[in-house]
Design a protein around this motif. Structure first.
Motif, PDB file in Angstrom:
ATOM      1  N   SER A  68      15.602 -30.110  15.227  1.00 40.86           N
ATOM      2  CA  SER A  68      14.333 -29.433  15.486  1.00 40.86           C
ATOM      3  C   SER A  68      14.522 -28.235  16.420  1.00 40.86           C
ATOM      4  O   SER A  68      13.996 -27.151  16.169  1.00 40.86           O
ATOM      5  CB  SER A  68      13.341 -30.419  16.082  1.00 40.86           C
ATOM      6  N   ALA A  69      15.283 -28.419  17.497  1.00 43.70           N
ATOM      7  CA  ALA A  69      15.472 -27.364  18.494  1.00 43.70           C
ATOM      8  C   ALA A  69      16.247 -26.176  17.940  1.00 43.70           C
ATOM      9  O   ALA A  69      16.036 -25.035  18.373  1.00 43.70           O
ATOM     10  CB  ALA A  69      16.189 -27.928  19.724  1.00 43.70           C
ATOM     11  N   THR A  70      17.130 -26.420  16.991  1.00 43.29           N
ATOM     12  CA  THR A  70      17.950 -25.342  16.442  1.00 43.29           C
ATOM     13  C   THR A  70      17.433 -24.840  15.096  1.00 43.29           C
ATOM     14  O   THR A  70      18.002 -23.911  14.528  1.00 43.29           O
ATOM     15  CB  THR A  70      19.416 -25.802  16.270  1.00 43.29           C
ATOM     16  N   ASN A  71      16.398 -25.480  14.588  1.00 44.22           N
ATOM     17  CA  ASN A  71      15.824 -25.122  13.286  1.00 44.22           C
ATOM     18  C   ASN A  71      16.901 -25.118  12.207  1.00 44.22           C
ATOM     19  O   ASN A  71      17.025 -24.179  11.415  1.00 44.22           O
ATOM     20  CB  ASN A  71      15.120 -23.763  13.358  1.00 44.22           C
ATOM     21  N   SER A  72      17.713 -26.179  12.213  1.00 43.63           N
ATOM     22  CA  SER A  72      18.819 -26.296  11.262  1.00 43.63           C
ATOM     23  C   SER A  72      18.572 -27.470  10.321  1.00 43.63           C
ATOM     24  O   SER A  72      17.566 -28.166  10.432  1.00 43.63           O
ATOM     25  CB  SER A  72      20.133 -26.479  12.025  1.00 43.63           C
ATOM     26  N   ASP A  73      19.504 -27.671   9.399  1.00 38.69           N
ATOM     27  CA  ASP A  73      19.415 -28.763   8.430  1.00 38.69           C
ATOM     28  C   ASP A  73      20.495 -29.792   8.712  1.00 38.69           C
ATOM     29  O   ASP A  73      21.662 -29.431   8.901  1.00 38.69           O
ATOM     30  CB  ASP A  73      19.604 -28.240   7.004  1.00 38.69           C
ATOM     31  N   LEU A  74      20.104 -31.059   8.697  1.00 38.09           N
ATOM     32  CA  LEU A  74      21.068 -32.144   8.825  1.00 38.09           C
ATOM     33  C   LEU A  74      21.665 -32.408   7.456  1.00 38.09           C
ATOM     34  O   LEU A  74      20.949 -32.695   6.499  1.00 38.09           O
ATOM     35  CB  LEU A  74      20.382 -33.402   9.366  1.00 38.09           C
ATOM     36  N   ILE A  75      22.976 -32.297   7.356  1.00 41.30           N
ATOM     37  CA  ILE A  75      23.665 -32.530   6.094  1.00 41.30           C
ATOM     38  C   ILE A  75      24.106 -33.984   6.007  1.00 41.30           C
ATOM     39  O   ILE A  75      23.920 -34.632   4.989  1.00 41.30           O
ATOM     40  CB  ILE A  75      24.895 -31.599   5.947  1.00 41.30           C
ATOM     41  N   GLN A  76      24.646 -34.512   7.116  1.00 39.65           N
ATOM     42  CA  GLN A  76      25.200 -35.857   7.079  1.00 39.65           C
ATOM     43  C   GLN A  76      25.444 -36.356   8.496  1.00 39.65           C
ATOM     44  O   GLN A  76      25.738 -35.564   9.396  1.00 39.65           O
ATOM     45  CB  GLN A  76      26.526 -35.813   6.311  1.00 39.65           C
ATOM     46  N   THR A  77      25.333 -37.663   8.687  1.00 42.97           N
ATOM     47  CA  THR A  77      25.791 -38.286   9.930  1.00 42.97           C
ATOM     48  C   THR A  77      26.750 -39.406   9.564  1.00 42.97           C
ATOM     49  O   THR A  77      26.491 -40.178   8.639  1.00 42.97           O
ATOM     50  CB  THR A  77      24.639 -38.867  10.772  1.00 42.97           C
ATOM     51  N   ILE A  78      27.843 -39.446  10.270  1.00 42.41           N
ATOM     52  CA  ILE A  78      28.799 -40.542  10.137  1.00 42.41           C
ATOM     53  C   ILE A  78      29.142 -40.978  11.546  1.00 42.41           C
ATOM     54  O   ILE A  78      29.735 -40.219  12.318  1.00 42.41           O
ATOM     55  CB  ILE A  78      30.071 -40.117   9.379  1.00 42.41           C
ATOM     56  N   GLY A  79      28.735 -42.183  11.892  1.00 40.56           N
ATOM     57  CA  GLY A  79      28.981 -42.690  13.232  1.00 40.56           C
ATOM     58  C   GLY A  79      28.308 -41.824  14.275  1.00 40.56           C
ATOM     59  O   GLY A  79      27.098 -41.643  14.258  1.00 40.56           O
ATOM     60  N   LYS A  80      29.110 -41.252  15.145  1.00 40.50           N
ATOM     61  CA  LYS A  80      28.578 -40.434  16.238  1.00 40.50           C
ATOM     62  C   LYS A  80      28.649 -38.940  15.958  1.00 40.50           C
ATOM     63  O   LYS A  80      28.414 -38.127  16.836  1.00 40.50           O
ATOM     64  CB  LYS A  80      29.350 -40.744  17.528  1.00 40.50           C
ATOM     65  N   VAL A  81      28.956 -38.567  14.724  1.00 42.26           N
ATOM     66  CA  VAL A  81      29.131 -37.158  14.375  1.00 42.26           C
ATOM     67  C   VAL A  81      28.086 -36.741  13.343  1.00 42.26           C
ATOM     68  O   VAL A  81      27.884 -37.418  12.334  1.00 42.26           O
ATOM     69  CB  VAL A  81      30.548 -36.894  13.831  1.00 42.26           C
TER      70      VAL A  81
END
Length: 103
Positions: A68-81
């Motif tokens: 939200s703060a960066t106005n970006s898109d989340l592509i994927q989360t794996i664990g802590k990344v």
């Protein structure tokens, strides 16, 4: 920006070989972390962010706040990344993770 499944898959393929360039730790999502993330997104467009937070719920909340703060898109989360994307206004072919892969 709404990304289709094929584009996300392509970004995940590129992101597989990337290392995290920003780390969010115990202090959480500070203004400095947001600014550094924006700088990295402007340079590289597709980046990995490591969330060095043990609690899964807090980590997911911080990822949402980062997107939200960066106005970006989340592509994927794996664990802590988290792998996130934001198109640059004027991508630099020498820095952009998307343009370097093509060439």
């Amino acid at each position: 920006m709404s990304l289709n499944a094929a584009k996300k898959k392509h970004f995940r393929t590129i992101g597989h070989n990337l290392n995290p360039v920003v780390v969010v730790a115990d202090k959480g999502l500070t203004q400095g972390v947001v600014e550094e993330t924006l700088r990295a997104l402007n340079d590289h467009e597709l980046i990995k962010v490591k969330f060095a937070i043990g609690d899964r719920d807090i980590r997911q909340q911080l990822i949402s706040e980062m997107i939200s703060a960066t106005n970006s898109d989340l592509i994927q989360t794996i664990g802590k990344v988290a792998l996130i994307f934001k198109a640059a206004d004027k991508p630099d072919p020498a820095l952009s993770n998307l343009l370097r892969v093509r060439g």
